[in-house]
Structure formats: C-alpha cells, structure tokens
Design a protein around this motif. Structure first.
Motif, short mmCIF file in Angstrom:
data_model
loop_
_atom_site.label_atom_id
_atom_site.label_comp_id
_atom_site.label_asym_id
_atom_site.label_seq_id
_atom_site.Cartn_x
_atom_site.Cartn_y
_atom_site.Cartn_z
N LEU A 46 0.80 -1.23 0.00
CA LEU A 46 0.00 0.00 0.00
C LEU A 46 0.83 1.28 0.00
CD1 LEU A 46 -2.82 -1.11 2.46
CD2 LEU A 46 -2.95 -0.92 -0.04
N ASP A 47 2.04 1.24 0.52
CA ASP A 47 2.88 2.43 0.52
C ASP A 47 3.61 2.64 -0.81
OD1 ASP A 47 2.18 3.14 3.13
OD2 ASP A 47 3.78 1.89 3.98
N ASP A 48 3.57 1.67 -1.67
CA ASP A 48 4.23 1.74 -2.98
C ASP A 48 3.22 2.23 -4.02
OD1 ASP A 48 6.00 1.44 -5.08
OD2 ASP A 48 5.87 -0.75 -5.14
N ARG A 49 3.04 3.53 -4.07
CA ARG A 49 1.97 4.13 -4.88
C ARG A 49 2.36 4.40 -6.32
NH1 ARG A 49 -1.33 7.87 -0.64
NH2 ARG A 49 -1.52 6.22 0.92
N ALA A 50 3.63 4.59 -6.59
CA ALA A 50 4.06 4.97 -7.94
C ALA A 50 3.58 3.98 -9.01
CB ALA A 50 5.57 5.14 -7.99
N PRO A 51 3.72 2.66 -8.82
CA PRO A 51 3.24 1.74 -9.86
C PRO A 51 1.72 1.83 -10.07
CG PRO A 51 4.64 0.57 -8.31
CD PRO A 51 4.39 1.93 -7.74
N LEU A 52 0.99 2.12 -9.00
CA LEU A 52 -0.46 2.24 -9.13
C LEU A 52 -0.83 3.52 -9.88
CD1 LEU A 52 -1.54 1.12 -5.53
CD2 LEU A 52 -1.11 -0.28 -7.56
N LEU A 53 -0.16 4.61 -9.56
CA LEU A 53 -0.42 5.87 -10.25
C LEU A 53 -0.01 5.80 -11.72
CD1 LEU A 53 0.65 8.28 -7.40
CD2 LEU A 53 -1.67 7.99 -8.33
N ALA A 54 0.98 4.97 -12.03
CA ALA A 54 1.41 4.80 -13.42
C ALA A 54 0.34 4.13 -14.28
CB ALA A 54 2.71 4.01 -13.47
N LEU A 55 -0.67 3.55 -13.65
CA LEU A 55 -1.76 2.91 -14.38
C LEU A 55 -2.72 3.93 -15.01
CD1 LEU A 55 -2.65 0.10 -11.82
CD2 LEU A 55 -1.38 -0.17 -13.97
N ALA A 56 -2.63 5.18 -14.60
CA ALA A 56 -3.52 6.23 -15.13
C ALA A 56 -3.42 6.27 -16.65
CB ALA A 56 -3.15 7.58 -14.52
N GLY A 57 -4.57 6.27 -17.28
CA GLY A 57 -4.63 6.27 -18.73
C GLY A 57 -4.57 4.89 -19.35
N GLN A 58 -4.16 3.88 -18.56
CA GLN A 58 -4.06 2.51 -19.07
C GLN A 58 -5.22 1.64 -18.60
OE1 GLN A 58 -0.15 0.71 -18.44
NE2 GLN A 58 0.64 2.75 -18.01
N VAL A 59 -5.74 1.94 -17.40
CA VAL A 59 -6.85 1.16 -16.84
C VAL A 59 -7.93 2.10 -16.33
CG1 VAL A 59 -5.31 -0.74 -16.17
CG2 VAL A 59 -5.96 0.97 -14.49
N ASP A 60 -9.14 1.58 -16.28
CA ASP A 60 -10.26 2.35 -15.74
C ASP A 60 -10.51 2.01 -14.28
OD1 ASP A 60 -10.85 3.58 -18.26
OD2 ASP A 60 -11.73 1.68 -18.90
N VAL A 61 -10.28 0.74 -13.91
CA VAL A 61 -10.55 0.28 -12.54
C VAL A 61 -9.38 -0.55 -12.04
CG1 VAL A 61 -12.09 -1.10 -11.08
CG2 VAL A 61 -13.04 0.22 -12.96
N LEU A 62 -9.02 -0.30 -10.79
CA LEU A 62 -8.03 -1.10 -10.08
C LEU A 62 -8.74 -1.85 -8.98
CD1 LEU A 62 -5.08 -1.87 -9.32
CD2 LEU A 62 -5.10 0.12 -7.81
N PHE A 63 -8.69 -3.19 -9.03
CA PHE A 63 -9.23 -4.01 -7.96
C PHE A 63 -8.12 -4.17 -6.94
CE2 PHE A 63 -11.59 -5.35 -11.78
CZ PHE A 63 -12.84 -4.91 -11.40
N LEU A 64 -8.36 -3.67 -5.74
CA LEU A 64 -7.34 -3.66 -4.70
C LEU A 64 -7.65 -4.76 -3.69
CD1 LEU A 64 -4.86 -2.23 -3.58
CD2 LEU A 64 -6.38 -0.62 -2.44
N GLY A 65 -6.84 -5.82 -3.73
CA GLY A 65 -7.01 -6.94 -2.82
C GLY A 65 -6.31 -6.65 -1.50
#
Length: 117
Positions: A46-65
C-alpha cells in the motif's frame, strides 16, 4: 466512470494463490503483486503508490485486494488514484483476483493489486 473495452488477446489472468504467494502466467510471485493485462510484477504494498499511479490512462478500474479479509483501502490512496483517473474497488484478495479475471475476460481495461492471503 465508463469502462472502455480493450483487446483481450494475450491478456494475463491470475492463475492461483496461496499463503503468501500469487501465480500469474505460470510464475510465482511471493508477497504483494500488481497484475495488468500485459503481465505481473512484484509490488511493494500500500505504501508503494508509484506503480499504481502509473496505471492512469491505461486502466479504468483497479481491484485492490486487501489480503484474506475485506478491509477499507486508505482514503488518501483512493483519492490520489481517483484524481489520476483510476477508480478503486477494495475487497479481499481472492475476490479481487476473481473479479479481475472475469472483468479482464470481458475485454475491460482493469488491473489488480493484491496483498497476500
């Protein structure tokens, strides 16, 4: 937010999981993993946000387990991702993996970030 279709050819689903690991495309990932249509990579949690933010423009929804049990995602993380254009759905990791697989098979632009069970 509308979900846009994508090309499903070559998409990578989650094959399985167990205590502390996930199997994606016949490769075992120990610990948290980020899975996208193009593949999977180890993720710092959860503290590693950069890879998640890099998804912008590539995905519409992130399923967070969130692990073995459903839990709320950190509100500041959700706000940051939604501001970047990525909707977040938090759920237990097994449910997130299954939901990702089904939604991916429908040709949707999705990813999942999974904490181990």
């Amino acid at each position: 937010m509308a979900m846009r279709p994508t090309d499903f050819a070559g998409a990578v689903p989650v094959d399985g999981y167990g205590p502390g690991f996930f199997r994606v495309a016949d490769k075992v990932h120990q610990g948290p993993v980020l899975v996208m249509q193009s593949g999977a990579k180890d993720w710092g949690g959860l503290d590693d946000r950069a890879p998640l933010l890099a998804l912008a423009g590539q995905v519409d929804v992130l399923f967070l387990g969130m692990g073995a049990e459903i839990a709320r995602a950190p509100a500041d993380l959700v706000a940051e991702l939604e501001q970047a254009g990525v909707m977040v759905e938090a759920m237990a990791s097994p449910t997130a993996a299954r939901t990702y697989n089904v939604t991916l098979s429908e040709g949707r632009r999705v990813a999942c970030a999974l904490l181990p069970v």
